[in-house]
Design a protein around this motif. Structure first.
Motif, short mmCIF file in Angstrom:
data_model
loop_
_atom_site.label_atom_id
_atom_site.label_comp_id
_atom_site.label_asym_id
_atom_site.label_seq_id
_atom_site.Cartn_x
_atom_site.Cartn_y
_atom_site.Cartn_z
N PRO A 106 0.84 -1.20 0.00
CA PRO A 106 0.00 0.00 0.00
C PRO A 106 0.88 1.26 0.00
N ASP A 107 0.41 2.30 -0.63
CA ASP A 107 1.14 3.56 -0.72
C ASP A 107 0.99 4.32 0.60
N ALA B 84 -0.52 7.99 0.25
CA ALA B 84 -1.80 8.22 -0.42
C ALA B 84 -2.76 9.05 0.42
N ARG B 85 -2.80 8.83 1.72
CA ARG B 85 -3.75 9.56 2.56
C ARG B 85 -3.33 11.01 2.80
N ARG C 39 -1.67 13.00 0.36
CA ARG C 39 -1.67 13.79 -0.88
C ARG C 39 -2.86 14.75 -1.01
#
Length: 73
Positions: free
Chosen positions: A12-13, A16-17, A19
């Motif tokens: 998982p990146d 991501a949360r 950005r």
């Protein structure tokens, strides 16, 4: 007959949360010891546009006409 190994599962990146909350360029990835080409080209374009904005000519008359006149109400 043996099958080639499966590719590793995508992790998982972790960025991501974050950005959506920032305009910072975070978690762009790596291509060896550099940024991926797309990220590098995006940064170079943004830098060129910023330089053009800073060094561009200002139409002072148009700017003055666009500003409100008199004290705030």
């Amino acid at each position: 007959m043996t099958h080639p190994p499966s590719p590793p599962a995508a992790r998982p990146d972790p960025f991501a949360r974050f950005r959506p909350a920032t305009r910072a360029r975070i978690g762009l990835g790596r291509a060896g010891d550099a940024l991926p080409l797309d990220a590098l080209l995006d940064f170079q374009m943004a830098h060129a546009l910023a330089r053009d904005a800073v060094h561009g000519a200002v139409d002072w008359d148009a700017l003055e006409a666009a500003l409100p006149q008199g004290p705030p109400q």
